[in-house]
Design a protein around this motif. Structure first.
Motif, PDB file in Angstrom:
ATOM      1  N   LEU A 148       0.850  -1.185   0.000  1.00 32.91           N
ATOM      2  CA  LEU A 148       0.000   0.000   0.000  1.00 32.91           C
ATOM      3  C   LEU A 148       0.887   1.237   0.000  1.00 32.91           C
ATOM      4  CD1 LEU A 148      -2.737   1.471   0.290  1.00 32.91           C
ATOM      5  CD2 LEU A 148      -2.474   1.232   2.777  1.00 32.91           C
ATOM      6  N   GLY A 149       0.728   2.097  -1.004  1.00 33.34           N
ATOM      7  CA  GLY A 149       1.537   3.299  -1.101  1.00 33.34           C
ATOM      8  C   GLY A 149       0.710   4.561  -1.047  1.00 33.34           C
ATOM      9  N   LEU A 150       0.576   5.136   0.140  1.00 38.09           N
ATOM     10  CA  LEU A 150      -0.082   6.438   0.293  1.00 38.09           C
ATOM     11  C   LEU A 150       0.985   7.504   0.058  1.00 38.09           C
ATOM     12  CD1 LEU A 150      -2.069   5.668   3.596  1.00 38.09           C
ATOM     13  CD2 LEU A 150      -2.920   5.522   1.249  1.00 38.09           C
ATOM     14  N   THR A 151       1.534   7.534  -1.137  1.00 45.02           N
ATOM     15  CA  THR A 151       2.724   8.332  -1.409  1.00 45.02           C
ATOM     16  C   THR A 151       2.767   8.759  -2.867  1.00 45.02           C
ATOM     17  OG1 THR A 151       5.154   8.297  -1.437  1.00 45.02           O
ATOM     18  CG2 THR A 151       4.037   6.204  -1.846  1.00 45.02           C
ATOM     19  N   PHE A 152       3.457   9.882  -3.115  1.00 44.88           N
ATOM     20  CA  PHE A 152       3.660  10.349  -4.486  1.00 44.88           C
ATOM     21  C   PHE A 152       5.001   9.897  -5.046  1.00 44.88           C
ATOM     22  CE2 PHE A 152       5.213  13.744  -1.688  1.00 44.88           C
ATOM     23  CZ  PHE A 152       6.500  13.923  -2.158  1.00 44.88           C
ATOM     24  N   SER A 153       5.782   9.156  -4.282  1.00 40.37           N
ATOM     25  CA  SER A 153       7.134   8.820  -4.709  1.00 40.37           C
ATOM     26  C   SER A 153       7.125   7.897  -5.925  1.00 40.37           C
ATOM     27  CB  SER A 153       7.899   8.133  -3.573  1.00 40.37           C
ATOM     28  OG  SER A 153       9.152   7.673  -4.059  1.00 40.37           O
ATOM     29  N   PRO A 154       7.858   8.247  -7.001  1.00 40.78           N
ATOM     30  CA  PRO A 154       7.959   7.335  -8.147  1.00 40.78           C
ATOM     31  C   PRO A 154       8.773   6.087  -7.835  1.00 40.78           C
ATOM     32  CG  PRO A 154       9.408   9.234  -8.443  1.00 40.78           C
ATOM     33  CD  PRO A 154       8.589   9.513  -7.219  1.00 40.78           C
ATOM     34  N   SER A 155       9.451   6.071  -6.680  1.00 41.84           N
ATOM     35  CA  SER A 155      10.234   4.896  -6.295  1.00 41.84           C
ATOM     36  C   SER A 155       9.386   3.817  -5.635  1.00 41.84           C
ATOM     37  CB  SER A 155      11.358   5.303  -5.325  1.00 41.84           C
ATOM     38  OG  SER A 155      12.313   6.104  -5.977  1.00 41.84           O
ATOM     39  N   PHE A 156       8.147   4.139  -5.281  1.00 45.86           N
ATOM     40  CA  PHE A 156       7.337   3.168  -4.543  1.00 45.86           C
ATOM     41  C   PHE A 156       7.287   1.795  -5.212  1.00 45.86           C
ATOM     42  CE2 PHE A 156       3.048   1.225  -4.210  1.00 45.86           C
ATOM     43  CZ  PHE A 156       3.183   0.684  -2.942  1.00 45.86           C
ATOM     44  N   PRO A 157       6.993   1.701  -6.510  1.00 40.63           N
ATOM     45  CA  PRO A 157       6.882   0.349  -7.090  1.00 40.63           C
ATOM     46  C   PRO A 157       8.201  -0.398  -7.176  1.00 40.63           C
ATOM     47  CG  PRO A 157       6.662   2.038  -8.791  1.00 40.63           C
ATOM     48  CD  PRO A 157       6.626   2.749  -7.482  1.00 40.63           C
ATOM     49  N   HIS A 158       9.312   0.293  -6.951  1.00 31.73           N
ATOM     50  CA  HIS A 158      10.627  -0.346  -7.050  1.00 31.73           C
ATOM     51  C   HIS A 158      11.184  -0.764  -5.688  1.00 31.73           C
ATOM     52  CE1 HIS A 158      10.426   1.111 -11.122  1.00 31.73           C
ATOM     53  NE2 HIS A 158      10.348   2.364 -10.701  1.00 31.73           N
ATOM     54  N   ASP A 159      10.562  -0.324  -4.615  1.00 36.33           N
ATOM     55  CA  ASP A 159      11.079  -0.593  -3.263  1.00 36.33           C
ATOM     56  C   ASP A 159      10.053  -1.430  -2.507  1.00 36.33           C
ATOM     57  OD1 ASP A 159      13.219   1.036  -3.958  1.00 36.33           O
ATOM     58  OD2 ASP A 159      12.343   2.825  -3.050  1.00 36.33           O
ATOM     59  N   LEU A 160       9.827  -2.629  -2.959  1.00 35.49           N
ATOM     60  CA  LEU A 160       8.732  -3.432  -2.419  1.00 35.49           C
ATOM     61  C   LEU A 160       9.196  -4.791  -1.925  1.00 35.49           C
ATOM     62  CD1 LEU A 160       5.902  -2.535  -4.966  1.00 35.49           C
ATOM     63  CD2 LEU A 160       6.075  -1.840  -2.572  1.00 35.49           C
ATOM     64  N   VAL A 161      10.378  -4.838  -1.310  1.00 33.52           N
ATOM     65  CA  VAL A 161      10.849  -6.078  -0.690  1.00 33.52           C
ATOM     66  C   VAL A 161      10.257  -6.157   0.715  1.00 33.52           C
ATOM     67  CG1 VAL A 161      12.848  -7.427   0.036  1.00 33.52           C
ATOM     68  CG2 VAL A 161      12.980  -6.009  -2.036  1.00 33.52           C
ATOM     69  N   LYS A 162       9.367  -7.099   0.931  1.00 31.04           N
ATOM     70  CA  LYS A 162       8.748  -7.237   2.247  1.00 31.04           C
ATOM     71  C   LYS A 162       9.787  -7.668   3.274  1.00 31.04           C
ATOM     72  CE  LYS A 162       4.238  -8.489   0.336  1.00 31.04           C
ATOM     73  NZ  LYS A 162       3.152  -9.494   0.304  1.00 31.04           N
ATOM     74  N   GLY A 187      14.710  -6.209   3.749  1.00 29.63           N
ATOM     75  CA  GLY A 187      13.285  -6.004   3.553  1.00 29.63           C
ATOM     76  C   GLY A 187      12.720  -5.081   4.622  1.00 29.63           C
ATOM     77  N   ILE A 188      12.046  -4.014   4.203  1.00 30.99           N
ATOM     78  CA  ILE A 188      11.460  -3.036   5.124  1.00 30.99           C
ATOM     79  C   ILE A 188       9.949  -3.076   4.942  1.00 30.99           C
ATOM     80  CG2 ILE A 188      11.311  -0.600   5.739  1.00 30.99           C
ATOM     81  CD1 ILE A 188      14.228  -0.342   4.804  1.00 30.99           C
ATOM     82  N   GLY A 189       9.258  -3.540   5.962  1.00 31.94           N
ATOM     83  CA  GLY A 189       7.836  -3.793   5.851  1.00 31.94           C
ATOM     84  C   GLY A 189       6.959  -2.570   5.940  1.00 31.94           C
ATOM     85  N   LEU A 190       7.434  -1.527   6.642  1.00 30.98           N
ATOM     86  CA  LEU A 190       6.619  -0.329   6.841  1.00 30.98           C
ATOM     87  C   LEU A 190       7.532   0.878   6.925  1.00 30.98           C
ATOM     88  CD1 LEU A 190       3.836   1.006   7.502  1.00 30.98           C
ATOM     89  CD2 LEU A 190       4.343   0.590   9.919  1.00 30.98           C
ATOM     90  N   TRP A 191       7.205   1.927   6.170  1.00 37.21           N
ATOM     91  CA  TRP A 191       7.964   3.177   6.248  1.00 37.21           C
ATOM     92  C   TRP A 191       7.004   4.325   6.495  1.00 37.21           C
ATOM     93  CZ3 TRP A 191       9.922   6.508   1.644  1.00 37.21           C
ATOM     94  CH2 TRP A 191      10.597   7.620   2.133  1.00 37.21           C
TER      95      TRP A 191
END
Length: 710
Positions: A148-162, A187-191
């Motif tokens: 879930l990305g409540l964010t405008f960052s274009p990197s969101f789809p690339h940083d999705l290692v659970k 893996g970072i589950g929540l930022w």
């Protein structure tokens, strides 16, 4: 909203429905990038409502003109409109009963006075409505484990290692830097990146992660801490649940403080106080991003146990020596192998190999990989080891890939972690296999050993403080110290000592003399030798202006001292109001001079400082600090820092350590009872006698808030 109480963030982090205000198709806009992340790259648990009053639909989805017009009340509203339009949206959210608003917009406190006034209005709306605000001036919230990305960052789809790491930051750029450590297998589950923290703070997310079942390690980048008690409660919650908190605090230097304040307008606090409180509550403090990532991933792989000794396994003698040097310099210890391990190494390695610790297999492993398969597993499983370091100095192609496979296989057969160090800039297949297997190899010996040192020290702290997460008595409330001359006043020594004596603090016999005759009478009753000190609320440092005479052995010396002190002080500080002289029994010679001080930190509240006193306090700065209140165990740990000076060196009798520890706790209790009143307290010097003789403050200064209840 109740001050210091952590928010219940479940509906923010796991929302059942979301609204995006400012949804757009304008390429590259915040509204467009946020919409893309939500529609294309997120896995939503419920409906997504788009709010745009000028468009009937976007990407095939209906648009609504306002939050008020929505057909249902969403859990979360994401606000992606210019700062000038944010207040109206937040008013709509409050009226509608929305639980959370994520404000991506910039142009608030970081932009000047007008922005700060806007933030104040946001706080007022939240306070009266119960709406919780995230941001503004933030990149949003990323729940990787739920995609879930409540964010405008274009990197969101690339940083999705659970993964099991939770990240809470204030700045977005450094936070994204940590997120991209995922490239090393982390893996970072929540930022959560909280921006200006007009309402929700990093501490709220640390508190949430402390209870979150999918998070095992909590990492935080801090520019400033706005609510000290809330932060302490959060890290205590994490400690109670056995979750390490790893912090990188920026703004330690004057340059750094200026940058932090201009970026988030946050209180940075004293670097020394911050670090002391981190140590007190078991927070692992690091100094750079690489250390943050290396340390966090080591904790995510394994928690430290009772065995601290390390093993080194290597095929290069120079690399083994380099690693052993780093281990020794860090204050860590190499293990002695069990006889079984030594016997297997002797049987499998050539005569010219080193079979002690560190193990140097030599280059023969290039020709016989089976040697690594049997010996590395044996070393890593040795009963005397808590962790094995495997430095890899170079990428040797297929041979190094086989070494990586051996490391992966050996780790499967033992509980203690193996830490491979990839030292080469050539990131070959062996490195990629280690990353894929979750090892996240540190890139240098120094970085690896730094992470291991913090891992070991955390284990020691946990064993020494098994109840570190237990709730304390309430902390004294922090408050911004005022520099207005009428805001505080200094109590005279006599009045300060009277307060301390009433609190059960043992002092030397003393009495206030308003005349020379009274001074002689008091000295006769107390017994010579005595000390004579000027008493004036206008004079904090008596010795500096000739206001103290010591070692007065009879009436004649005291009579002379009276006239000398009065004439000297009057000449040097003619406007001072003088109440008389304090006549006090002189302490026996030979004691170490110590100091106990308390100050009110604007973020955390009252902090106790203890260490060498007298002239040494400024010269050596050998002190330790604790947030109040302290318990007996804290006092013992503080006294331990000067134990070498109190243990009876060179034929001196051992000092009364028990009395000193009791004095520290008594001062803590005293300050807490008068928390609204005491701004500063200093006992310097503190005399410590031989065992059974006590620990006695010889001088006392109390600065109190005017108007506070006594």
């Amino acid at each position: 909203m109740e001050h210091h109480r952590p928010a219940d963030l479940a509906r923010l982090i796991h929302p059942r429905s979301i609204a995006l205000v400012g949804a757009s198709e304008r390429a590259g806009s915040i509204g467009e990038r946020t919409l893309t992340n939500l529609l294309t790259h997120s896995e939503l648990a419920g409906p997504l409502y788009l709010v745009n009053p000028s468009r009937p639909e976007l990407r095939g989805q209906r648009c609504w003109p306002s939050v008020a017009a929505l057909p249902a009340t969403p859990d979360v509203v994401v606000v992606a409109v210019p700062a000038s339009g944010v207040l109206a949206v937040i008013e709509d959210c409050a009226a509608r009963g929305v639980a959370f608003a994520v404000i991506l917009s910039s142009g608030f406190g970081e932009a000047g006075d007008q922005g700060r006034r806007q933030e104040q209005r946001l706080q007022e709306i939240a306070a009266r409505s119960g709406l919780r605000l995230y941001g503004p001036n933030c990149p949003g919230l990323t729940n990787v484990n739920q995609r879930l990305g409540l964010t405008f960052s274009p990197s969101f789809p690339h940083d999705l290692v659970k993964g099991p790491i939770g990240l809470a930051t204030q700045g977005g750029g450094l936070g994204r830097n940590v997120m991209q450590a995922m490239e090393r297998g982390i893996g970072i589950g929540l930022w959560a990146s909280t921006g200006n923290e007009v309402d929700l703070q990093v501490a709220d997310f640390i508190h949430y992660m402390a209870d979150a079942p999918d998070i095992r390690v909590i990492v935080s980048l801090l520019e400033g801490i706005k609510d000290g008690p809330k932060f302490v409660a959060a890290v205590q919650r994490a400690a109670a649940n056995g979750k390490p908190v790893i912090v990188l605090k920026v703004g330690k230097s004057e340059y750094g403080r200026r940058a932090a304040q201009s970026h988030t307008a946050a209180l940075t606090g004293s670097a020394q106080v911050n670090s002391a409180i981190f140590r007190q509550f078991g927070v692992v403090e690091v100094d750079d991003i690489d250390e943050l990532a290396d340390t966090a991933w080591l904790f995510a792989r394994a928690m430290p146990g009772a065995r601290e000794a390390l093993g080194i396994y290597c095929s290069s003698g120079g690399t083994a020596a380099l690693t052993a040097d780093a281990v020794g310099a860090a204050g860590l210890r190499l293990a002695a192998f069990t006889p079984e391990t030594t016997a297997l190494l002797r049987a499998r390695l050539p005569d010219y190999a080193a079979i002690g610790n560190p193990v140097d297999t030599t280059a023969m492993v290039l020709s016989d990989q089976s040697v690594v398969e049997t010996t590395l597993g044996r070393v890593a499983s040795d009963a005397n080891l808590g962790l094995t370091i495997v430095p890899i100095a170079l990428d040797y192609g297929a041979s190094t890939t086989r070494m990586a496979d051996c490391i992966i296989h050996a780790q499967q057969g033992c509980a203690a972690p193996i830490v491979p160090i990839w030292m080469s800039d050539r990131l070959g297949e062996g490195y990629q296999r280690l990353v894929a297997a979750g090892f996240a190899p540190p890139r240098s010996v120094g970085k690896a050993v730094s992470a291991i040192r913090r891992w070991v020290e955390y284990g020691r702290h946990r064993r020494a403080n098994p109840d570190v997460g237990a709730l304390q008595r309430p902390l004294a409330q922090p408050g911004q110290r005022s520099h207005d001359g009428g805001a505080t006043r200094s109590l005279g020594e006599a009045q300060a000592k009277q307060m301390l004596q009433q609190a059960g603090v043992r002092l030397m016999p003393n009495a206030l003399a308003k005349s020379a005759d009274e001074a002689l009478a008091h000295a006769g009753r107390i017994g010579y030798p005595v000390v004579a000190k000027i008493v004036s609320a206008d004079i904090a440092h008596k010795s500096d202006i000739g206001g103290v005479q010591v070692g007065l052995r009879d009436a004649a010396q005291l009579q002379a001292a009276w006239h000398t002190i009065m004439s000297t002080v009057t000449a040097r500080q003619p406007g001072a109001r003088i109440a008389g002289l304090l006549i006090e029994k002189m302490a026996a010679p030979g004691s170490v001079e110590l100091m106990i001080g308390v100050t009110r930190d604007p973020v955390f509240g009252h902090v106790l400082t203890f260490g060498l006193g007298g002239i040494y306090v400024e010269l050596l700065r050998h002190v330790t600090r604790r947030l109040l209140p302290i318990a007996a165990r804290d006092a013992a740990a503080m006294v331990h820092t000067v134990r070498a000076l109190l243990g009876g060196a060179r034929g001196q009798p051992p000092a009364d350590i028990a009395a000193l520890e009791e004095l520290l706790v008594r001062i803590s209790d005293f300050v807490l009872r008068h928390a609204d009143r005491i701004e500063e307290l200093e006992l310097n010097p503190v005399w410590v006698g031989a065992k059974g003789q006590g620990a006695i403050p010889l001088d006392a200064l109390i600065i109190e808030r005017t108007g506070a209840a006594a």
